[in-house]
Design a protein around this motif. Structure first.
Motif, short mmCIF file in Angstrom:
data_model
loop_
_atom_site.label_atom_id
_atom_site.label_comp_id
_atom_site.label_asym_id
_atom_site.label_seq_id
_atom_site.Cartn_x
_atom_site.Cartn_y
_atom_site.Cartn_z
N TRP A 83 0.84 -1.21 0.00
CA TRP A 83 0.00 0.00 0.00
C TRP A 83 0.87 1.25 0.00
CZ3 TRP A 83 0.57 3.52 3.91
CH2 TRP A 83 1.08 3.07 5.13
N PHE A 84 0.31 2.33 -0.50
CA PHE A 84 0.97 3.63 -0.42
C PHE A 84 -0.07 4.69 -0.11
CE2 PHE A 84 -0.44 5.23 -4.58
CZ PHE A 84 -0.77 4.05 -5.23
N LYS A 85 0.39 5.81 0.41
CA LYS A 85 -0.56 6.89 0.74
C LYS A 85 -0.76 7.78 -0.46
CE LYS A 85 -2.00 7.47 5.15
NZ LYS A 85 -1.80 7.90 6.50
N GLY A 86 -1.98 8.16 -0.71
CA GLY A 86 -2.22 9.05 -1.83
C GLY A 86 -3.68 9.37 -2.00
N GLU A 87 -3.98 10.00 -3.12
CA GLU A 87 -5.35 10.38 -3.41
C GLU A 87 -5.77 9.78 -4.74
OE1 GLU A 87 -4.55 14.55 -2.65
OE2 GLU A 87 -4.03 13.63 -0.73
N VAL A 88 -7.07 9.49 -4.83
CA VAL A 88 -7.63 8.94 -6.06
C VAL A 88 -8.65 9.94 -6.59
CG1 VAL A 88 -8.92 7.03 -7.11
CG2 VAL A 88 -7.35 6.58 -5.21
N ILE A 139 -11.03 6.56 -13.48
CA ILE A 139 -10.02 7.10 -12.57
C ILE A 139 -9.13 8.01 -13.41
CG2 ILE A 139 -8.01 6.52 -11.14
CD1 ILE A 139 -9.36 3.73 -10.76
N VAL A 140 -8.98 9.27 -13.03
CA VAL A 140 -8.17 10.17 -13.84
C VAL A 140 -6.82 10.50 -13.21
CG1 VAL A 140 -10.07 11.18 -15.14
CG2 VAL A 140 -9.42 12.15 -12.93
N GLU A 141 -6.73 10.33 -11.89
CA GLU A 141 -5.46 10.63 -11.27
C GLU A 141 -5.26 9.82 -9.99
OE1 GLU A 141 -4.91 14.88 -10.92
OE2 GLU A 141 -2.81 14.62 -10.38
N ILE A 142 -4.05 9.29 -9.83
CA ILE A 142 -3.69 8.66 -8.55
C ILE A 142 -2.33 9.22 -8.19
CG2 ILE A 142 -3.15 6.53 -7.34
CD1 ILE A 142 -4.96 5.04 -9.20
N ASP A 143 -2.27 9.90 -7.07
CA ASP A 143 -1.03 10.59 -6.77
C ASP A 143 -1.07 11.09 -5.34
OD1 ASP A 143 1.47 11.60 -7.27
OD2 ASP A 143 0.87 12.54 -9.16
N PRO A 176 -9.23 -1.71 -5.76
CA PRO A 176 -10.16 -1.90 -6.88
C PRO A 176 -11.39 -2.68 -6.39
CG PRO A 176 -7.93 -2.64 -7.46
CD PRO A 176 -7.94 -2.39 -5.99
N GLY A 177 -12.53 -2.52 -7.06
CA GLY A 177 -13.71 -3.31 -6.73
C GLY A 177 -13.42 -4.78 -6.91
N PHE A 178 -14.03 -5.61 -6.08
CA PHE A 178 -13.73 -7.05 -6.13
C PHE A 178 -14.47 -7.70 -7.31
CE2 PHE A 178 -13.54 -6.51 -1.25
CZ PHE A 178 -12.30 -5.89 -1.36
N ILE A 179 -13.75 -8.59 -7.98
CA ILE A 179 -14.31 -9.31 -9.12
C ILE A 179 -14.56 -10.75 -8.68
CG2 ILE A 179 -13.84 -10.15 -11.46
CD1 ILE A 179 -11.92 -7.65 -11.70
N GLY A 228 -9.76 -3.93 -12.26
CA GLY A 228 -8.97 -4.84 -11.43
C GLY A 228 -7.67 -4.23 -10.91
N VAL A 229 -7.30 -3.05 -11.41
CA VAL A 229 -6.11 -2.34 -10.91
C VAL A 229 -6.50 -0.87 -10.77
CG1 VAL A 229 -3.72 -1.69 -11.39
CG2 VAL A 229 -4.54 -3.94 -12.08
N LEU A 230 -6.08 -0.25 -9.68
CA LEU A 230 -6.30 1.20 -9.56
C LEU A 230 -5.20 1.89 -10.37
CD1 LEU A 230 -7.19 1.72 -5.78
CD2 LEU A 230 -8.74 1.58 -7.74
N ARG A 231 -5.60 2.39 -11.51
CA ARG A 231 -4.63 2.97 -12.43
C ARG A 231 -5.36 4.06 -13.22
NH1 ARG A 231 -2.77 -1.58 -15.93
NH2 ARG A 231 -1.28 -2.09 -14.31
N GLU A 232 -4.65 5.14 -13.52
CA GLU A 232 -5.26 6.22 -14.29
C GLU A 232 -5.76 5.67 -15.62
OE1 GLU A 232 -2.16 9.14 -14.32
OE2 GLU A 232 -2.25 9.35 -12.15
#
Ligand SMILES: [Zn+2]
Length: 531
Positions: A18-23, A30-34, A54-57, A464-468
């Motif tokens: 995990w890392f700290k940040g904002e979504v 998702i437009v920005e993760i930083d 990410p939402g569970f599949i 499945g991945v939190l990614r821009e």
């Protein structure tokens, strides 16, 4: 931005720490993760102390029909599930054939009175219908081999003719072209049970041509488990198709302690270039119908004839003989083992949560008389929980890097349905019991098994991945509190600790409340090339 999630610990689904940040979310994406994402969001969610993932599949569900009846899918949303893979174990809602649809209904929905072919026949038409209904969760559809076989040849116990096999190939191909993510098989159910390996190889070659997946409920999960896994791998090898073995287990007391050697079959196949993975549900007990323990000959004259047959003393004698011989295979060889067969949804409240052994003891009857009379008084829909797996085996399967999580449940439409606690608690049980209490695996690994692994497996490129740039399917939960609350006695209880669920950018669940939104997408795998 429409939504900014602040101060969260982010677990992106890849298995990385995990890392700290904002979504930041705009529209569906998702437009920005930083760190330090601009705070000018329409809505700011302060996730201090919480985890965002990410939402569970859920790779293994049977929500095909029930989603049409309850499109809110609350039993899934409340455990953080944002996507259901449907059409598993060989059974999908399409394609249908007017001539044989009755055979399918008798097997899966004997009480259903209508004619579904008035709403759809082809796979694509079914997906259109589901889209028209509009669901809260996303749907990833598989087409079922049993459904296809029934459409072509009903439930006949024989091999298909060359023309029939060709027709099955065509229906498989058409379903792939109309958006199916793969083909599923269920080889313990009629008519999968009549199907030989070669037939599945032929259909899987079509699946392979389209680059899709083959999922299988193997021919046996008890004594015949090793042989059944080998058959599944053989199909994958011969058809060159990726394989997912559903609800992987080693069931029946005699097979306890064998999970490791069964997993090694998968590892070995992979080392030889066959792409195999598996899924599991985090419980030691299974759910089925009491009548499914009976031998197949009892079903020959149709389901309606069974209650009358069970009164016949000669048949009871034959059943005694059957359980003497076959009970061993089912893991209920001795009278004592019937302690592990527990009634799930009896209408008579005095039977609730009681084992067949207890009921037989109270009534001073033998086991066969007891189960025959239970089926007569409670009907064929009487469910049982089979306390069938060892905790150690389930643990070994759960923490293996090649397995992912699947509930083997369905959208629940009524509190009276026969259900297993996994319908409400699978994902939160992994997070609460397996990760936090038993420390079987770290949180990041558990999340990977619920998000990026299933997404990669089923070919979901933008989830499945939190990614821009990915769709904004997110779960925000409290890692200290998250847990399942559903039990055998109260299987419909919601989980705790799931604070927010976001699907395609819309908040559908918030602090224990469903928001009445239906942003789910009925996903279709697109044909890229001209085949
Ligand atoms: Zn199954």
């Amino acid at each position: 931005m429409d939504i900014v999630i602040k101060n969260a610990r982010i677990i992106d689904g890849t298995g990385n720490p995990w890392f700290k940040g904002e979504v930041g979310i705009t529209g569906e994406k998702i437009v920005e993760i930083d760190k330090g994402v601009s705070t000018g969001g329409e809505r700011v969610i302060d996730a201090d102390g919480l985890i965002v993932t990410p939402g569970f599949i859920d790779v293994h569900t049977h929500s095909d029909a029930t989603l049409l009846r309850d499109r809110s899918a609350l039993n899934y949303i409340t455990q953080g599930v944002t996507t259901n893979v449907i059409g598993n174990c060989g059974l999908s809602a399409a394609p249908l054939n007017k001539r044989t649809v009755k055979d399918l209904l008798t097997l899966v929905a004997p009480d259903f009175k209508g004619d579904p072919t008035e709403m759809w026949t082809s796979f694509g038409e079914y997906l259109d219908f589901l889209k028209f209904v509009g669901t809260a969760i996303n749907v990833v559809p598989l087409v079922g081999h049993n459904t296809i076989r029934i459409a072509v040849m009903g439930v006949e116990e024989r091999d298909p003719s060359e023309e029939e096999l060709e027709e099955m190939r065509e229906l498989t191909e058409q379903s792939m072209r109309e958006g199916a993510f793969g083909l599923s098989a269920g080889l313990i159910y009629v008519p999968g049970i009549f199907t030989k390996t070669g037939e599945l190889v032929e259909l899987c070659k079509v699946v392979s041509k389209y680059g899709r997946i083959f999922t299988i409920h193997i021919r046996g999960e008890g004594d015949t488990g090793v042989q059944a896994i080998k058959e599944a791998i053989e199909i994958a090898r011969r058809a060159q198709v990726p394989l997912e073995i559903s609800h992987f287990k080693s069931e029946g007391k005699r097979n306890w302690g064998k999970a490791q050697e069964r997993l090694e079959l998968i590892e070995c196949a992979r080392s030889e270039g066959v792409d195999v993975t598996a899924d599991f549900y985090p419980y030691t007990f299974a759910l089925t119908f009491l009548h499914s323990l009976f031998p197949t000959w009892i079903f020959r004259d149709g389901l309606e004839a069974i209650p009358e047959k069970l009164k016949n003393p000669t048949i009871r004698e034959q059943l005694r003989e059957y359980f003497r011989l076959a009970g061993d295979v089912m893991g209920i060889s001795g009278v004592e083992d019937w302690r592990n067969v527990v009634l799930s949804n009896p209408s008579n409240p005095k039977y609730r949560g009681k084992s067949v052994l207890e009921i037989a003891g109270k009534q001073e009857k033998d086991i066969v008389d007891t189960i025959c009379e239970l089926v007569q008084s409670e009907g064929l829909s009487l469910g049982i929980l089979l306390l069938w797996m060892s905790e150690e085996d389930v643990d070994i399967i759960a923490k293996h890097p090649l397995t992912m999580v699947g509930s083997d449940g369905a959208v629940v439409t009524s509190p009276k349905e026969m259900i297993h606690p996994r319908y409400y608690g699978t994902f939160t049980r992994v997070l609460g019991y397996y990760v936090r209490e038993k420390k079987l695996m770290c949180l990041e690994e558990a999340i990977r098994k619920m998000t990026s692994l299933p997404a990669q497996r089923f070919g979901l490129k933008d989830r499945g991945v939190l990614r821009e740039g990915n769709y904004a399917d997110c779960v925000i939960f409290d890692p200290g509190r998250v847990r399942d609350c559903a039990t055998i006695e109260e299987p419909n209880r919601w989980s705790e600790g799931i604070e927010y669920v976001i699907i395609n950018g819309a908040v559908v669940f918030e602090h224990g409340k469903f928001m009445g939104k239906y942003p789910g997408k009925i996903l279709r795998k697109m044909v890229k090339k001209n085949y």
